[in-house]
Design a protein around this motif. Structure first.
Motif, PDB file in Angstrom:
ATOM      1  N   GLU A  73      -4.100 -23.427  -2.511  1.00 42.11           N
ATOM      2  CA  GLU A  73      -3.910 -23.798  -3.583  1.00 42.11           C
ATOM      3  C   GLU A  73      -5.489 -23.485  -4.294  1.00 42.11           C
ATOM      4  O   GLU A  73      -4.645 -23.062  -5.436  1.00 42.11           O
ATOM      5  CB  GLU A  73      -3.993 -24.941  -3.087  1.00 42.11           C
ATOM      6  CG  GLU A  73      -4.121 -26.053  -4.407  1.00 42.11           C
ATOM      7  CD  GLU A  73      -3.416 -27.552  -3.852  1.00 42.11           C
ATOM      8  OE1 GLU A  73      -4.419 -28.645  -4.539  1.00 42.11           O
ATOM      9  OE2 GLU A  73      -4.136 -27.959  -2.855  1.00 42.11           O
ATOM     10  N   ARG A  74      -6.253 -23.175  -3.965  1.00 37.16           N
ATOM     11  CA  ARG A  74      -7.629 -22.865  -5.124  1.00 37.16           C
ATOM     12  C   ARG A  74      -7.066 -21.455  -5.461  1.00 37.16           C
ATOM     13  O   ARG A  74      -7.225 -20.946  -7.167  1.00 37.16           O
ATOM     14  CB  ARG A  74      -8.736 -22.993  -4.419  1.00 37.16           C
ATOM     15  CG  ARG A  74      -9.687 -22.563  -5.104  1.00 37.16           C
ATOM     16  CD  ARG A  74     -11.318 -23.085  -4.854  1.00 37.16           C
ATOM     17  NE  ARG A  74     -10.678 -24.947  -4.797  1.00 37.16           N
ATOM     18  CZ  ARG A  74     -11.522 -25.163  -3.992  1.00 37.16           C
ATOM     19  NH1 ARG A  74     -12.977 -24.923  -3.670  1.00 37.16           N
ATOM     20  NH2 ARG A  74     -11.860 -26.326  -4.501  1.00 37.16           N
ATOM     21  N   ALA A  75      -6.470 -20.733  -4.630  1.00 38.59           N
ATOM     22  CA  ALA A  75      -6.409 -19.313  -4.831  1.00 38.59           C
ATOM     23  C   ALA A  75      -5.479 -19.045  -6.422  1.00 38.59           C
ATOM     24  O   ALA A  75      -5.460 -18.547  -7.183  1.00 38.59           O
ATOM     25  CB  ALA A  75      -5.901 -18.291  -3.716  1.00 38.59           C
ATOM     26  N   ILE A  76      -4.094 -19.683  -5.857  1.00 37.57           N
ATOM     27  CA  ILE A  76      -3.319 -19.369  -6.862  1.00 37.57           C
ATOM     28  C   ILE A  76      -3.443 -20.104  -7.986  1.00 37.57           C
ATOM     29  O   ILE A  76      -2.915 -20.326  -9.231  1.00 37.57           O
ATOM     30  CB  ILE A  76      -2.103 -19.974  -6.106  1.00 37.57           C
ATOM     31  CG1 ILE A  76      -1.525 -19.405  -5.167  1.00 37.57           C
ATOM     32  CG2 ILE A  76      -0.827 -20.512  -7.042  1.00 37.57           C
ATOM     33  CD1 ILE A  76      -0.319 -19.945  -3.506  1.00 37.57           C
ATOM     34  N   SER A  77      -4.392 -21.520  -8.153  1.00 38.07           N
ATOM     35  CA  SER A  77      -4.866 -22.302  -9.255  1.00 38.07           C
ATOM     36  C   SER A  77      -5.701 -21.230  -9.952  1.00 38.07           C
ATOM     37  O   SER A  77      -5.955 -21.594 -11.289  1.00 38.07           O
ATOM     38  CB  SER A  77      -5.239 -23.551  -9.102  1.00 38.07           C
ATOM     39  OG  SER A  77      -6.303 -23.961  -8.788  1.00 38.07           O
ATOM     40  N   ARG A  78      -6.249 -20.819  -9.915  1.00 39.37           N
ATOM     41  CA  ARG A  78      -7.464 -19.801  -9.971  1.00 39.37           C
ATOM     42  C   ARG A  78      -7.280 -18.545 -10.165  1.00 39.37           C
ATOM     43  O   ARG A  78      -7.778 -17.068 -10.673  1.00 39.37           O
ATOM     44  CB  ARG A  78      -8.512 -20.183  -9.369  1.00 39.37           C
ATOM     45  CG  ARG A  78      -8.649 -21.800  -9.637  1.00 39.37           C
ATOM     46  CD  ARG A  78     -10.388 -22.254  -9.218  1.00 39.37           C
ATOM     47  NE  ARG A  78     -10.698 -23.276  -9.445  1.00 39.37           N
ATOM     48  CZ  ARG A  78     -11.487 -23.988  -9.140  1.00 39.37           C
ATOM     49  NH1 ARG A  78     -12.893 -23.915  -8.295  1.00 39.37           N
ATOM     50  NH2 ARG A  78     -11.760 -25.434  -9.358  1.00 39.37           N
ATOM     51  N   GLN A  79      -5.942 -18.127 -10.596  1.00 39.15           N
ATOM     52  CA  GLN A  79      -5.820 -16.605 -10.239  1.00 39.15           C
ATOM     53  C   GLN A  79      -6.028 -15.549 -11.104  1.00 39.15           C
ATOM     54  O   GLN A  79      -6.450 -14.294 -10.939  1.00 39.15           O
ATOM     55  CB  GLN A  79      -4.323 -16.825  -9.617  1.00 39.15           C
ATOM     56  CG  GLN A  79      -3.469 -16.754 -11.057  1.00 39.15           C
ATOM     57  CD  GLN A  79      -1.677 -16.826 -10.160  1.00 39.15           C
ATOM     58  OE1 GLN A  79      -1.202 -15.785  -9.941  1.00 39.15           O
ATOM     59  NE2 GLN A  79      -1.044 -17.545 -10.097  1.00 39.15           N
ATOM     60  N   ASP A  80      -5.408 -16.498 -12.512  1.00 40.76           N
ATOM     61  CA  ASP A  80      -6.853 -15.995 -13.452  1.00 40.76           C
ATOM     62  C   ASP A  80      -8.094 -15.678 -13.484  1.00 40.76           C
ATOM     63  O   ASP A  80      -8.313 -14.352 -14.851  1.00 40.76           O
ATOM     64  CB  ASP A  80      -6.030 -17.186 -15.054  1.00 40.76           C
ATOM     65  CG  ASP A  80      -5.063 -17.269 -15.184  1.00 40.76           C
ATOM     66  OD1 ASP A  80      -4.070 -16.450 -14.893  1.00 40.76           O
ATOM     67  OD2 ASP A  80      -5.319 -17.954 -15.970  1.00 40.76           O
ATOM     68  N   PHE A  81      -9.242 -16.246 -12.259  1.00 42.93           N
ATOM     69  CA  PHE A  81     -10.382 -15.351 -12.231  1.00 42.93           C
ATOM     70  C   PHE A  81     -10.374 -14.137 -11.372  1.00 42.93           C
ATOM     71  O   PHE A  81     -11.293 -13.871 -11.237  1.00 42.93           O
ATOM     72  CB  PHE A  81     -10.946 -16.482 -11.775  1.00 42.93           C
ATOM     73  CG  PHE A  81     -11.123 -18.165 -12.947  1.00 42.93           C
ATOM     74  CD1 PHE A  81     -12.231 -17.697 -13.841  1.00 42.93           C
ATOM     75  CD2 PHE A  81     -10.420 -19.190 -12.164  1.00 42.93           C
ATOM     76  CE1 PHE A  81     -12.821 -18.808 -14.584  1.00 42.93           C
ATOM     77  CE2 PHE A  81     -10.865 -19.937 -13.470  1.00 42.93           C
ATOM     78  CZ  PHE A  81     -11.639 -19.706 -14.115  1.00 42.93           C
TER      79      PHE A  81
END
Length: 174
Positions: free
Chosen positions: A49-57
């Motif tokens: 969940e964290r990786a998908i929500s912050r994939q822009d990083f």
């Protein structure tokens, strides 16, 4: 502008596909960190969940698996700290479960002995053993993930294996 959005969506879709291929590796790492299937699944889900929500990083061209493992490792550390502050929670239904013990099978005893020995290793040695021994990282991948020199990873792994051997010998003698 429409072409720019299509390119961005295509790149996000590509990252999601790459993340999907990393799930088995992430699940193994989560299990080795938590040593509990339910907690491992929760950690995996939270990490995804964290990786998908912050994939822009995520920086294109960098190692996605290492980025995902770093997210999971940091989330696990945060959860451990949080548990220390709150203390252990035991649901009332489980209070009586520890009253009886199944017959210890040899493999169970060996696994428990290894687990106790592994817990006695330093945290840096545990990390190297988990990455190289359990997750199958190559030395240079583990070094990149941990931010260490390859030689440091090799020496920590050697010392950890040597310590585990010594601990197993002392258990066998007693």
């Amino acid at each position: 502008m429409a072409d720019l959005n299509k390119g961005g969506r295509a790149m996000k879709h590509a990252i999601l596909e790459q993340i999907k291929h990393e799930i088995p590796h992430l699940r193994r790492y989560a299990r080795s960190l938590t040593r509990d299937l339910d907690q491992a699944d929760d950690l995996l889900q939270d990490s995804l969940e964290r990786a998908i929500s912050r994939q822009d990083f995520f920086r294109e061209g960098s190692n996605l698996r290492s980025w995902m493992f770093t997210i999971m490792h940091n989330m696990h550390i945060d959860q451990c700290r949080s548990l220390r502050r709150r203390g252990v929670h035991i649901p009332m239904e489980e209070w009586g479960e520890g009253m009886s013990h199944p017959a210890p099978q040899p493999w169970t005893v060996e696994l428990e002995e290894f687990s106790r020995s592994f817990d006695r290793l330093s945290e840096p040695e545990q990390s190297v053993v988990l990455l190289v021994g359990v997750c199958g990282y190559k030395y240079h991948e583990a070094a990149d993930h941990l931010g260490l020199a390859v030689g440091t990873v090799k020496s920590r792994l050697f010392r950890a294996r040597d310590s585990l051997r010594d601990m197993q010998k002392s258990v066998s003698v007693h």
